[in-house]
Design a protein around this motif. Sequence first.
Motif, short mmCIF file in Angstrom:
data_model
loop_
_atom_site.label_atom_id
_atom_site.label_comp_id
_atom_site.label_asym_id
_atom_site.label_seq_id
_atom_site.Cartn_x
_atom_site.Cartn_y
_atom_site.Cartn_z
N THR A 157 0.84 -1.21 0.00
CA THR A 157 0.00 0.00 0.00
C THR A 157 0.87 1.25 0.00
O THR A 157 0.57 2.23 -0.69
CB THR A 157 -0.95 -0.01 1.22
N GLN A 158 1.96 1.22 0.79
CA GLN A 158 2.89 2.37 0.82
C GLN A 158 3.36 2.70 -0.60
O GLN A 158 3.39 3.86 -1.01
CB GLN A 158 4.13 2.07 1.67
N GLU A 159 3.77 1.64 -1.32
CA GLU A 159 4.34 1.83 -2.66
C GLU A 159 3.39 2.62 -3.56
O GLU A 159 3.80 3.52 -4.29
CB GLU A 159 4.69 0.48 -3.30
N LYS A 160 2.09 2.26 -3.51
CA LYS A 160 1.14 2.93 -4.40
C LYS A 160 0.67 4.27 -3.83
O LYS A 160 0.63 5.27 -4.54
CB LYS A 160 -0.09 2.03 -4.60
N GLN A 161 0.30 4.27 -2.55
CA GLN A 161 -0.38 5.45 -2.01
C GLN A 161 0.53 6.60 -1.61
O GLN A 161 0.10 7.74 -1.60
CB GLN A 161 -1.28 5.04 -0.82
N CYS A 162 1.79 6.31 -1.29
CA CYS A 162 2.70 7.43 -0.94
C CYS A 162 2.87 8.34 -2.16
O CYS A 162 2.81 9.56 -2.05
CB CYS A 162 4.05 6.90 -0.46
N ALA A 163 3.03 7.72 -3.32
CA ALA A 163 3.17 8.50 -4.55
C ALA A 163 1.86 9.23 -4.87
O ALA A 163 1.85 10.42 -5.17
CB ALA A 163 3.56 7.58 -5.69
N ALA A 164 0.74 8.50 -4.77
CA ALA A 164 -0.56 9.08 -5.11
C ALA A 164 -0.92 10.26 -4.20
O ALA A 164 -1.55 11.22 -4.64
CB ALA A 164 -1.65 8.00 -5.02
N CYS A 165 -0.52 10.18 -2.93
CA CYS A 165 -0.91 11.22 -1.97
C CYS A 165 0.23 12.19 -1.66
O CYS A 165 0.08 13.06 -0.79
CB CYS A 165 -1.38 10.58 -0.66
N ASP A 166 1.35 12.00 -2.35
CA ASP A 166 2.51 12.87 -2.14
C ASP A 166 2.98 12.86 -0.67
O ASP A 166 3.10 13.90 -0.02
CB ASP A 166 2.17 14.30 -2.59
N ILE A 167 3.21 11.65 -0.19
CA ILE A 167 3.63 11.44 1.20
C ILE A 167 4.96 10.69 1.18
O ILE A 167 5.13 9.77 0.36
CB ILE A 167 2.54 10.62 1.95
N PRO A 168 5.92 11.02 2.06
CA PRO A 168 7.20 10.29 2.08
C PRO A 168 6.97 8.79 2.31
O PRO A 168 6.10 8.41 3.10
CB PRO A 168 7.95 10.90 3.27
N TYR A 169 7.77 7.97 1.62
CA TYR A 169 7.60 6.51 1.73
C TYR A 169 7.70 6.07 3.19
O TYR A 169 8.59 6.49 3.92
CB TYR A 169 8.66 5.77 0.89
N GLY A 170 6.75 5.21 3.59
CA GLY A 170 6.76 4.70 4.96
C GLY A 170 5.86 5.47 5.90
O GLY A 170 5.60 5.05 7.02
N GLU A 171 5.34 6.63 5.43
CA GLU A 171 4.52 7.47 6.31
C GLU A 171 3.03 7.46 5.97
O GLU A 171 2.26 8.29 6.44
CB GLU A 171 5.04 8.92 6.30
N TYR A 172 2.62 6.50 5.14
CA TYR A 172 1.19 6.36 4.84
C TYR A 172 0.62 5.38 5.87
O TYR A 172 1.08 4.26 6.00
CB TYR A 172 1.01 5.83 3.41
N PHE A 173 -0.39 5.82 6.61
CA PHE A 173 -0.91 4.96 7.69
C PHE A 173 -2.24 4.32 7.31
O PHE A 173 -2.95 4.78 6.43
CB PHE A 173 -1.05 5.74 9.00
N ASN A 174 -2.54 3.22 8.02
CA ASN A 174 -3.84 2.58 7.88
C ASN A 174 -4.79 3.25 8.88
O ASN A 174 -4.47 3.41 10.05
CB ASN A 174 -3.72 1.09 8.19
N ALA A 175 -5.97 3.64 8.39
CA ALA A 175 -6.89 4.45 9.21
C ALA A 175 -7.87 3.62 10.04
O ALA A 175 -8.84 4.15 10.56
CB ALA A 175 -7.64 5.43 8.32
N GLY A 176 -7.62 2.32 10.19
CA GLY A 176 -8.52 1.46 10.97
C GLY A 176 -8.36 1.63 12.47
O GLY A 176 -9.21 1.22 13.25
N MET A 177 -7.23 2.22 12.88
CA MET A 177 -6.99 2.55 14.29
C MET A 177 -6.32 3.92 14.30
O MET A 177 -5.24 4.09 13.76
CB MET A 177 -6.07 1.51 14.94
#
Length: 325
Positions: A157-177
């Motif tokens: 998910t990091q690989e796809k969404q960090c680029a899509a959301c313009d977020i540094p790799y490793g800093e995209y979190f899961n919003a379930g908690m």
Amino acid sequence: MKENLFISKITTLFNNTIESSQTTHIAFCFDDNYAMPAGIAMSSVVLNNPDKNLVFHLFANNVSNEKIIRFNQLSKENVTIICYEISDDFSINPDTLVLHVSASTCLRFVVPQILNKITSRVLYLDCDVLCTRNLNELINTDLTDKYSAVVPDVDKTQEKQCAACDIPYGEYFNAGMIYINTDMWVQNNLTEKAFSMINSGKVYKFADQDVLNILMQGKTVFLPQYFNKLTSLTVGGEEDSFIDKDNVIIHYVTGNKPWYKLYLTPLYQRYIASSPWAKDKLLLANENAPSTTRRYAKLLASQHKYFSAFRYYLLYLKHKTFKKH
């Protein structure tokens, strides 16, 4: 901004407090389909946190009265449940609700805004979780000058969404908690910002999760995986039995949920059995995914259980035919 955004009615089901204990506020958002899993998740929190007052805030979107009444059975000396009924004004840009995301998941945008009057800290949990240990370590996280404490999502998910959301790799979190600082949230007007983003016409692949990542970027505390252990179940796989004993929250991601017979694990079964939902009949599988029934038939055939395999294959055909009409 309207104070009680989208809320038509607030009802306290019951209110129990132990004087000398600290209080933890926990929020769940769900529609009618997720009332039972929400109840199991709440029951697991209650079982593992007898040392504190637990105030559950339930944001219920078109949930039947009959299902709400069931939550009364969770009454204990340290448990309070408040139910927030969602009004018909609540709507989300349908184009961005892809990937079996329901509008109810976007209710978490209003949670900190509404609860800020009551508490500066709230733990938001998805309904497809189990709490398997005490929450003390999580709720003692220092959120000074931070929006929230979160757990990074998996690498894929990091690989796809960090680029899509313009977020540094490793800093995209899961919003379930998300353990939220409601003061910071309200000061920075995140509710209004979140709704204008999701309804802007731009399509966010992970809807509210993408929006929250973009809005909170650089202002979160990252916690270890065991606070939101993402787990994908397979037919008869019991993946949750291999999770480390120190794990605090197990989060069942994907459409394969443990309250369906095909994916029910002994661990989840134990939590169902100790909850008010113990006698409920479980559905075989997600009604929107007949292929799972076919996969189960295949698994049974590989175990030489041919009669059962045949029975499940017939169920699959029935399921598939029914789905077409």
